[in-house]
Design an enzyme around this catalytic site. Structure first.
Site, PDB file in Angstrom:
ATOM      1  N   SER A  94      34.060  30.543  41.999  1.00  0.00           N
ATOM      2  CA  SER A  94      34.789  31.781  41.733  1.00  0.00           C
ATOM      3  C   SER A  94      36.257  31.464  41.519  1.00  0.00           C
ATOM      4  O   SER A  94      36.786  30.501  42.090  1.00  0.00           O
ATOM      5  CB  SER A  94      34.635  32.751  42.913  1.00  0.00           C
ATOM      6  OG  SER A  94      35.538  33.839  42.795  1.00  0.00           O
TER       7      SER A  94
ATOM      8  N   TYR B  89      35.428  35.683  51.711  1.00  0.00           N
ATOM      9  CA  TYR B  89      34.671  35.262  50.523  1.00  0.00           C
ATOM     10  C   TYR B  89      35.411  34.136  49.806  1.00  0.00           C
ATOM     11  O   TYR B  89      34.816  33.107  49.449  1.00  0.00           O
ATOM     12  CB  TYR B  89      34.474  36.452  49.597  1.00  0.00           C
ATOM     13  CG  TYR B  89      33.889  36.099  48.258  1.00  0.00           C
ATOM     14  CD1 TYR B  89      32.528  35.874  48.118  1.00  0.00           C
ATOM     15  CD2 TYR B  89      34.699  35.989  47.125  1.00  0.00           C
ATOM     16  CE1 TYR B  89      31.979  35.544  46.884  1.00  0.00           C
ATOM     17  CE2 TYR B  89      34.163  35.664  45.895  1.00  0.00           C
ATOM     18  CZ  TYR B  89      32.806  35.437  45.773  1.00  0.00           C
ATOM     19  OH  TYR B  89      32.277  35.108  44.553  1.00  0.00           O
TER      20      TYR B  89
END
Length: 251
Positions: A144, A157
């Site tokens: 990500s 996250y």
């Protein structure tokens, strides 16, 4: 061993109900991928995904796989590789979590970290070993853009993806020269079922756009792929913003 560069004949998806993974599998099945394994928790969604891919003429099999059950990973994955060579492994499982809830209850934060990092490390190491034993192939790890610098709004996250990203790059170095190609994919915010509230914006992407970038990255044998590409420069700038200023940014 079939050429896995951009057009693999066989594919293993870890995270078989991931929208990004399915968009990628559909794109590849429309080209020449004819054997697909979908690994994930048994569910109607996993079977529906398999049926979708069969419409492209691919032979699709499902296998029970749980990122948190690391003790079963080797047996499960070795059994898949024993069925025949795999050109491509796509590691696409992960959870976004709920930042406010996870900060309040460490049990949820630990589960997120175990899924996104520990489970991924286990699966990727085993698949890397199996790809090396068979003489080559590609391992694509879905990271990500958040891995570059964790934001206050999603640092749990982001930190899990930062760990995964660093691990995947190191694994790529460890496997260099073995015939195994490791590619890290760093999408920005992706509009999926989990993120329907995302506003229209230049850097919001879709599963289909990520799939296209994965295919192009495989063709080029890239080591890191950003989606969209211009996000690379945005994150390079943000990485050097002073911490005091970064805290105040509405990100």
């Amino acid at each position: 061993m079939n050429d896995a560069c951009g057009s693999p004949r066989s594919l293993l998806v870890l995270g078989g109900t991931s929208e990004i993974a399915l968009a990628t599998a559909e794109r590849l099945a429309a080209r020449r991928t004819r054997t697909i394994w979908l690994a994930g928790r048994p569910s109607p969604g996993l079977e529906e995904a398999a049926d979708r891919l069969r419409t492209y003429g691919a032979e699709v099999r499902t296998v029970a796989f749980d990122a948190l059950e690391t003790g079963s990973h080797r047996e499960t994955l070795e059994a898949v590789f024993a069925e025949g060579e795999l050109d491509l492994v796509l590691l696409a499982f992960g959870v976004l979590g709920d930042q406010p809830r996870d900060e309040r209850d460490a049990r949820h934060a630990v589960r997120l970290a175990q899924t996104n990092y520990t489970g991924a490390v286990s699966a990727a190491l085993i698949c890397g070993q199996e790809l090396r034993l068979q003489g080559g192939g590609s391992l694509v790890v879905l990271s990500s853009a958040s891995s570059e610098r964790a934001r206050r709004s999603d640092f749990l996250y982001g930190s899990s993806k930062a760990g995964l990203d660093a691990f995947a790059q190191g694994l790529g170095d460890a496997l260099h020269g073995s015939g195994v190609h490791v590619m890290v994919v760093r999408p920005g915010r992706v509009r999926t079922r989990m993120t329907p509230e995302l506003p229209a914006a230049p850097l919001v992407t879709t599963p289909e756009e990520v799939a296209e970038a994965v295919e192009e990255g495989l063709r080029r044998r890239s080591e890191v792929v950003w989606v969209p590409g211009k996000l690379r420069y945005v994150m390079a700038a943000l990485r050097h913003v002073p911490r005091r200023t970064f805290r105040r940014l509405a990100l």
